[in-house]
Write an enzyme that holds these catalytic residues in place. Sequence first.
Site, PDB file in Angstrom:
ATOM      1  N   SER A 104     -43.680 116.094   5.842  1.00  0.00           N
ATOM      2  CA  SER A 104     -43.891 117.070   6.912  1.00  0.00           C
ATOM      3  C   SER A 104     -42.622 117.837   7.271  1.00  0.00           C
ATOM      4  O   SER A 104     -42.693 118.871   7.941  1.00  0.00           O
ATOM      5  CB  SER A 104     -44.447 116.375   8.159  1.00  0.00           C
ATOM      6  OG  SER A 104     -43.649 115.252   8.505  1.00  0.00           O
ATOM      7  N   ASP A 328     -41.475 113.041  19.632  1.00  0.00           N
ATOM      8  CA  ASP A 328     -41.149 113.520  18.290  1.00  0.00           C
ATOM      9  C   ASP A 328     -39.696 113.982  18.243  1.00  0.00           C
ATOM     10  O   ASP A 328     -39.360 115.095  18.665  1.00  0.00           O
ATOM     11  CB  ASP A 328     -42.083 114.663  17.891  1.00  0.00           C
ATOM     12  CG  ASP A 328     -41.900 115.090  16.435  1.00  0.00           C
ATOM     13  OD1 ASP A 328     -40.965 114.594  15.775  1.00  0.00           O
ATOM     14  OD2 ASP A 328     -42.699 115.921  15.954  1.00  0.00           O
ATOM     15  N   HIS A 331     -39.267 115.944  13.717  1.00  0.00           N
ATOM     16  CA  HIS A 331     -39.551 117.310  13.291  1.00  0.00           C
ATOM     17  C   HIS A 331     -38.761 118.294  14.136  1.00  0.00           C
ATOM     18  O   HIS A 331     -38.006 117.895  15.022  1.00  0.00           O
ATOM     19  CB  HIS A 331     -41.056 117.580  13.380  1.00  0.00           C
ATOM     20  CG  HIS A 331     -41.868 116.659  12.535  1.00  0.00           C
ATOM     21  ND1 HIS A 331     -42.470 115.526  13.026  1.00  0.00           N
ATOM     22  CD2 HIS A 331     -42.149 116.692  11.214  1.00  0.00           C
ATOM     23  CE1 HIS A 331     -43.100 114.895  12.041  1.00  0.00           C
ATOM     24  NE2 HIS A 331     -42.915 115.585  10.932  1.00  0.00           N
TER      25      HIS A 331
END
Length: 352
Positions: A104, A328, A331
């Site tokens: 990702s 998170d 990312h």
Amino acid sequence: MGSSAAIVAVLLLVTSLLLHGVDGILPKCNLFEGSWVYDASYPLYDANECPFIEKEFDCQKNGRPDTFYLHYRWQPSSCELPRFDGEDFLERLRGKSIMFVGDSLSLNQWQSITCMLHAAVAQAHYTSTRTGGISTFTFPTYNAKVMFSRNAFLVDIVSTPNGAVLTLDSIESGKIWKDIDFLVFNTWHWWLHTGRKQPWSFIQEGNVMVKDMDRLVAYEKALKTWANWVNDNIDPTKTRVFFQGVSPDHMNGSNWGESNPNINCKGQMLPVYGTTYPGGQHPAEAIVEKVLQGMTKPVVLLNVTTLSQLRIDGHPSLYGHGGHRDMDCSHWCLPGVPDTWNELLYAAFIQN
């Protein structure tokens, strides 16, 4: 060419961007050594005008209240990084394809460059399709394809009656990488996952199967398998290969000088000041550099690790896909840090 001479040639090619600059534009310079500076002319695009951006990366739409993080530019210590020119990038990509292969974080970079290109040629027609695990963004005017292939480990995961097996010496998925003009690889994020996030039950190398092993050891073995695939299958006159580098997370504040290790990326609004990261070199980065140095085919390392380590402010934190339920710090918000990764990619294109 003897093996020693071949390795030396590869090293010279891999480091030429760092040492010799870009196409006469830059003086001798390490593009990856520098600091983040505030620049009101950034970001390079508005997320509101990028209709295909993934929700998990659109931090402003998800309610992030600060905007300072949007306006940082990477400044190498002794030269300038060329500003991204989307029209020129597409001209260089005319009639060709580029594929981002990885997890990702590769999706993060692919989303970034599609937004950057769309902003540069906003009136140009585009199509976006997904077939299986491959997403393709096409600019018909340029006959150019910008592709993403989700592949978290690069090596294969094989289903068996006893469970999924991570095979460290097998890359059957490499078949879809052939005939691509530019390949940008990445793997690391999933190698430390355990429990329910771990997508395999066993690790296999040759005839030896184990329940688990040191993950850095497994990572190096897998990267060597990928390197052998590149050495055996890539014709450098037809395909250029890049490796993204290791994208860091920011879950442990002691790595950037906080007294409390439980401090993470939540609420961070400024980059780490200066050119060095207090936590030092990422262990996976050292493995990547070691494996690339042993290759006989040229691979350009984008070397995003240190510059990304400095951006403790660049993650979605509470403003990603999971909101308050899922912090998170892995990312990156878009616009944001992956845009700089793509500026480095563009610099490599100019050099060629």
